[in-house]
Scaffold this motif. Structure first.
Motif, PDB file in Angstrom:
ATOM      1  N   CYS A 115      48.869 -16.328  11.312  1.00 36.29           N
ATOM      2  CA  CYS A 115      47.708 -16.299  12.183  1.00 36.29           C
ATOM      3  C   CYS A 115      47.583 -17.515  13.124  1.00 36.29           C
ATOM      4  N   GLN A 116      46.990 -17.277  14.190  1.00 34.30           N
ATOM      5  CA  GLN A 116      46.910 -18.117  15.373  1.00 34.30           C
ATOM      6  C   GLN A 116      48.274 -18.196  16.183  1.00 34.30           C
ATOM      7  N   LEU A 117      48.867 -16.903  16.195  1.00 36.95           N
ATOM      8  CA  LEU A 117      50.121 -16.623  16.937  1.00 36.95           C
ATOM      9  C   LEU A 117      49.489 -15.454  17.930  1.00 36.95           C
ATOM     10  N   VAL A 118      50.008 -15.578  19.041  1.00 35.65           N
ATOM     11  CA  VAL A 118      49.531 -14.470  20.072  1.00 35.65           C
ATOM     12  C   VAL A 118      50.682 -13.975  21.143  1.00 35.65           C
ATOM     13  N   TYR A 119      50.859 -12.936  21.409  1.00 41.66           N
ATOM     14  CA  TYR A 119      51.773 -12.467  22.490  1.00 41.66           C
ATOM     15  C   TYR A 119      51.151 -12.685  23.571  1.00 41.66           C
ATOM     16  N   LEU A 124      50.624 -12.802   5.682  1.00 43.49           N
ATOM     17  CA  LEU A 124      50.004 -14.009   4.713  1.00 43.49           C
ATOM     18  C   LEU A 124      49.130 -13.277   3.770  1.00 43.49           C
ATOM     19  N   LEU A 125      48.865 -14.064   2.748  1.00 40.24           N
ATOM     20  CA  LEU A 125      47.821 -13.569   1.664  1.00 40.24           C
ATOM     21  C   LEU A 125      46.343 -13.677   2.115  1.00 40.24           C
ATOM     22  N   ILE A 126      46.048 -14.418   3.133  1.00 38.27           N
ATOM     23  CA  ILE A 126      44.729 -14.565   3.712  1.00 38.27           C
ATOM     24  C   ILE A 126      44.822 -14.455   5.164  1.00 38.27           C
ATOM     25  N   PRO A 127      43.908 -13.908   5.744  1.00 38.45           N
ATOM     26  CA  PRO A 127      43.791 -13.882   7.283  1.00 38.45           C
ATOM     27  C   PRO A 127      43.768 -15.201   8.230  1.00 38.45           C
ATOM     28  N   CYS A 128      44.361 -15.386   9.304  1.00 42.12           N
ATOM     29  CA  CYS A 128      44.186 -16.452  10.222  1.00 42.12           C
ATOM     30  C   CYS A 128      44.113 -17.676   9.563  1.00 42.12           C
ATOM     31  N   ILE A 129      45.408 -18.269   9.344  1.00 39.12           N
ATOM     32  CA  ILE A 129      45.629 -19.684   8.803  1.00 39.12           C
ATOM     33  C   ILE A 129      46.212 -20.487   9.545  1.00 39.12           C
ATOM     34  N   SER A 130      46.230 -21.509  10.154  1.00 40.06           N
ATOM     35  CA  SER A 130      47.063 -22.402  11.045  1.00 40.06           C
ATOM     36  C   SER A 130      48.134 -22.887  10.164  1.00 40.06           C
ATOM     37  N   SER A 187      66.124  -4.512  22.102  1.00 40.66           N
ATOM     38  CA  SER A 187      65.632  -5.426  21.279  1.00 40.66           C
ATOM     39  C   SER A 187      65.589  -6.901  21.536  1.00 40.66           C
ATOM     40  N   ARG A 188      64.661  -7.533  21.479  1.00 38.93           N
ATOM     41  CA  ARG A 188      64.755  -9.038  21.947  1.00 38.93           C
ATOM     42  C   ARG A 188      63.766  -9.819  20.926  1.00 38.93           C
ATOM     43  N   GLN A 189      64.194 -11.098  20.744  1.00 39.53           N
ATOM     44  CA  GLN A 189      63.703 -11.996  19.763  1.00 39.53           C
ATOM     45  C   GLN A 189      62.226 -12.702  20.457  1.00 39.53           C
ATOM     46  N   SER A 190      61.050 -12.669  19.765  1.00 37.84           N
ATOM     47  CA  SER A 190      59.849 -13.267  20.391  1.00 37.84           C
ATOM     48  C   SER A 190      59.569 -14.383  19.484  1.00 37.84           C
ATOM     49  N   CYS A 191      59.499 -15.686  20.150  1.00 39.41           N
ATOM     50  CA  CYS A 191      59.487 -17.046  19.224  1.00 39.41           C
ATOM     51  C   CYS A 191      57.926 -17.499  19.607  1.00 39.41           C
ATOM     52  N   ALA A 192      57.386 -18.149  18.686  1.00 41.84           N
ATOM     53  CA  ALA A 192      56.113 -19.003  18.602  1.00 41.84           C
ATOM     54  C   ALA A 192      56.691 -20.457  18.779  1.00 41.84           C
ATOM     55  N   HIS A 193      55.819 -21.024  19.934  1.00 42.62           N
ATOM     56  CA  HIS A 193      55.785 -22.352  19.948  1.00 42.62           C
ATOM     57  C   HIS A 193      54.916 -23.364  19.034  1.00 42.62           C
ATOM     58  N   TRP A 194      55.544 -23.996  18.224  1.00 43.13           N
ATOM     59  CA  TRP A 194      54.512 -24.952  17.202  1.00 43.13           C
ATOM     60  C   TRP A 194      55.193 -26.294  17.157  1.00 43.13           C
ATOM     61  N   GLU A 195      54.517 -27.320  17.301  1.00 40.94           N
ATOM     62  CA  GLU A 195      55.063 -28.749  17.083  1.00 40.94           C
ATOM     63  C   GLU A 195      56.282 -28.772  17.762  1.00 40.94           C
ATOM     64  N   SER A 196      57.303 -29.274  17.219  1.00 44.11           N
ATOM     65  CA  SER A 196      58.503 -29.626  17.971  1.00 44.11           C
ATOM     66  C   SER A 196      59.394 -28.328  18.512  1.00 44.11           C
ATOM     67  N   SER A 201      40.021 -24.975  17.312  1.00 42.99           N
ATOM     68  CA  SER A 201      40.732 -23.747  16.500  1.00 42.99           C
ATOM     69  C   SER A 201      39.252 -22.704  16.296  1.00 42.99           C
ATOM     70  N   LEU A 202      38.382 -22.941  16.555  1.00 40.07           N
ATOM     71  CA  LEU A 202      37.296 -21.913  16.622  1.00 40.07           C
ATOM     72  C   LEU A 202      37.277 -20.880  17.316  1.00 40.07           C
ATOM     73  N   ASN A 203      38.021 -20.855  18.417  1.00 37.77           N
ATOM     74  CA  ASN A 203      38.054 -19.773  19.507  1.00 37.77           C
ATOM     75  C   ASN A 203      39.575 -19.162  19.592  1.00 37.77           C
ATOM     76  N   SER A 204      40.357 -19.639  18.624  1.00 41.51           N
ATOM     77  CA  SER A 204      41.687 -19.198  18.436  1.00 41.51           C
ATOM     78  C   SER A 204      41.929 -17.809  18.148  1.00 41.51           C
ATOM     79  N   LYS A 205      42.851 -16.932  18.855  1.00 43.53           N
ATOM     80  CA  LYS A 205      43.071 -15.698  18.664  1.00 43.53           C
ATOM     81  C   LYS A 205      44.429 -15.394  17.739  1.00 43.53           C
ATOM     82  N   CYS A 206      44.361 -14.247  17.481  1.00 44.14           N
ATOM     83  CA  CYS A 206      45.284 -13.715  16.378  1.00 44.14           C
ATOM     84  C   CYS A 206      45.972 -12.412  16.708  1.00 44.14           C
TER      85      CYS A 206
END
Length: 627
Positions: A266-270, A11-17, A228-237, A174-179
């Motif tokens: 950002c706001q994605l964490v393993y 992303l062009l700026i850090p840590c955006i939701s 090799s495995r795919q890692s997925c991020a859960h967001w909304e639906s 979102s104040l304590n959200s990690k990335c």
């Protein structure tokens, strides 16, 4: 081989939701080259006029079309979509440099060379290269000591031990959200033990972030190499709104290492699966999981245990079993008084101790059989009981050139009443027949029969040949060793005598048939079908004819008392006894002073004459009916 690279569009700026459609928390979060589009339900960022892309990364369509250098390695320019992935594994691609014995798999921005493994087609190992040279299976290009080389990521990795990575760590703001946009390289999860990534979708706002990432696919086994495995991020639906490629290797010691790349937003964490802690699952309640050598982890005693540091406080746990004697000490109690738990042994140092778990406490145990001399065991008897004595040794702990405590010698003893089995253990050169028997579900057991002098079966005959006067009573005992508990019983199915050691001798006399005695007058059954011991007594008799010897044959069954009735119901219908292939032989026994004088006819003497019985043969028929 071309060195594979994993390219990430940052992303062009850090840590955006963000969401996959470009929906952001507020217009102020819109990335560079995008504009905010307001709607009744949300504020959406879209590429500005003259720019194309996915609303996260937007490119100047005119400049990129002219220079063709806007896209990073692994991507190509599209005037409609911006930078799109190149399929290096396409049929007409000259970018695929995989070796002949491997196959190509396309990934976003790169590709994998997979080693062919027909036996596990879903877990083929990824082939890496280093300094233009292929690495062996299971290795990657590792930088160590300022130099790059092929090496094992199980040895070279960082540890992720932040508590907020756990799947049960929730956030509400979102104040304590990690990335994890700055995460690259090989890592291992750890908190109170080694752990794994979750393999199922994780609820949003878990793992200290907005969109938690999980593994879409199972973890490899140790011999699978790097997969090799795919890692997925859960967001909304969508449980897989964002994806990255993660490499995984199973390491010796029951843990996994992961090769992570920066998250696509950002706001994605393993995540670390709270239910997959590995090391602590194998530790007892007195232990904790610690790193042993900078690479591997092990269970070690906690430092604050409430054990006395006095040597006299050591009390061994003792189990006096029917066949084995077990003794041991708490591992952590031993270490609390300065003893080396790995040094435990009995008087004979070849009988080493071993760790065993009992009621969630790790014990250091030692085991010996009920035989004099075994593991240094001594035996004493007082006529009614026999006592086995030995000593448990443990050496002191040495730290550097300092000894904290001397060695410990803990003596222990087990006493047993003299019975047919115990007396046989302590007799010198007893007359006994033995056979090893495989019992389904229990392993190998031992059946034995012996002849005893007294009705309490505490004095076995101990010579090679027994000579008894007429009308003597013989006491025959049969038992099975190596079976604990009261679930099973020994049943004498049939016992018969012959004048020769051949169980098929046509001259036979049945004493027990179909579990029942044939003649209550001179045959007495003391026990049959009740426990692991069976016993009967018989008076001496003579076979009609010129016979000098008598042998005994017994068919024996090990009966499961939970599945059938083992106690005989007499009288029973008679049937011919069919011997098994396993045959035990004892004998012969002679009748002292009963030999006929020369010229005498054995037929004219009726029942007077020689009767000899010690044991003929035990035909052992073991039918084990398990639940």
């Amino acid at each position: 081989m071309m060195e594979m690279r994993i390219v990430i569009i940052l992303l062009l700026i850090p840590c955006i939701s963000v969401s996959g459609t470009g929906t952001f928390t507020s217009c102020s979060d819109c990335p560079e080259n995008t504009v905010c589009q307001l709607s009744s339900q949300s504020e959406e960022c879209i590429c500005a006029e003259g720019f194309v892309g996915d609303s996260i990364s937007c490119y100047n369509s005119t400049a990129c079309s002219e220079t063709m250098d806007c896209c990073p390695w692994g991507f190509q320019w599209s005037s409609e979509l911006g930078c799109t992935d190149i399929d290096e594994c396409a049929f007409d691609s000259d970018l695929n440099t995989c070796q002949p014995k491997s196959s190509c798999e396309n990934t976003i921005g790169s590709f994998h060379c997979l080693l062919d493994r027909a036996n596990r087609p879903g877990s083929r190992s990824v082939s890496f290269s280093c300094l233009n040279q292929p690495c062996p299976s299971g290795q990657d290009c590792i930088t160590a000591g300022g130099k790059q080389r092929c090496d094992d990521p199980c040895k070279y990795h960082a540890v992720l031990d932040e508590p907020w990575r756990s799947t049960d760590f929730k956030i509400s703001s979102s104040l304590n959200s990690k990335c994890d946009q700055d995460l690259n390289g090989w890592y291992r999860f750890f908190e109170k033990g080694s752990a794994r990534m979750p393999e199922t979708c994780v609820p949003m706002y878990s793992c200290g972030t907005h969109a938690p990432m999980w593994i879409n696919g199972g973890h490899p086994l140790e011999n699978d190499g790097i997969v090799s495995r795919q890692s997925c991020a859960h967001w909304e639906s969508s449980c897989c709104r964002y994806q990255t490629t993660v490499h995984i290797k199973a390491c010796p010691g029951n843990y996994h290492v992961y090769k992570f790349q920066s998250t696509p937003a950002c706001q994605l964490v393993y995540c670390r699966d709270v239910n997959s802690t590995l090391c602590s699952e194998s530790c007892s309640k007195e232990e904790e999981c610690v790193m042993s050598d900078g690479v591997n982890w092990k269970c070690a005693c906690q430092k604050n245990l409430n054990y006395s540091t006095e040597m006299s406080s050591l009390t061994p746990e003792l189990v006096c079993g029917s066949n084995l004697i077990k003794t041991g000490l708490s591992k952590c109690h031993m270490e609390s008084v300065g003893l080396n738990s790995s040094s435990v042994h009995l008087l004979n140092s070849s009988c080493q101790g071993f760790e065993d778990r009992k009621e969630n406490i790790t014990m250091v145990m030692a085991v010996m059989g009920r035989r004099e001399g075994e593991c240094g065991t001594t035996i004493t008897t007082n006529g009614t009981h026999v006592t086995y004595t030995n000593t448990l040794h443990a050496a002191h702990t040495v730290v550097g050139n300092v000894i904290f405590n001397p060695k410990a010698d803990v003596q222990f003893a087990c006493s047993y009443p003299l019975d047919m089995q115990t007396s046989l253990h302590i007799a010198i050169n007893p007359i006994v027949s033995t056979v090893k028997i495989a019992i389904t579900g229990l392993g190998i057991s031992t059946a034995k029969m012996s002849l005893y002098q007294t009705p309490n079966y505490s004095e076995p005959y101990t010579s090679e040949r027994v000579s008894l006067p007429i009308e003597s009573t013989l006491y025959v005992g049969v038992f099975v060793e190596d079976i604990e508990g009261d679930r099973f019983a020994v049943v004498l199915e049939s016992c018969y005598a012959t004048p020769s050691p051949d169980p098929s001798d046509p001259v036979q006399f049945f004493m027990i048939q179909n579990r029942c005695p044939n003649n209550q007058g001179f045959i007495t059954v003391q026990e049959n079908g009740v426990s692991l011991n069976s016993a009967f007594s018989v008076e001496l008799f003579k076979f009609v004819g010129n016979f000098d010897s008598v042998y005994l044959h017994c068919g024996v069954q090990v009966c499961d008392k939970t599945a059938e009735t083992c106690t005989p119901s007499c009288p029973a219908r008679r049937s011919a006894f069919v011997k098994s292939e396993e045959v035990l032989t004892i004998g012969p026994i002679t009748c002292a002073g009963c030999r006929l004088p020369p010229g005498s006819s054995s037929a004219s003497t009726g029942l007077a004459g020689a009767w000899m019985i010690i044991g003929g043969l035990i035909s052992v028929i073991l039918h084990l009916h398990l639940l």
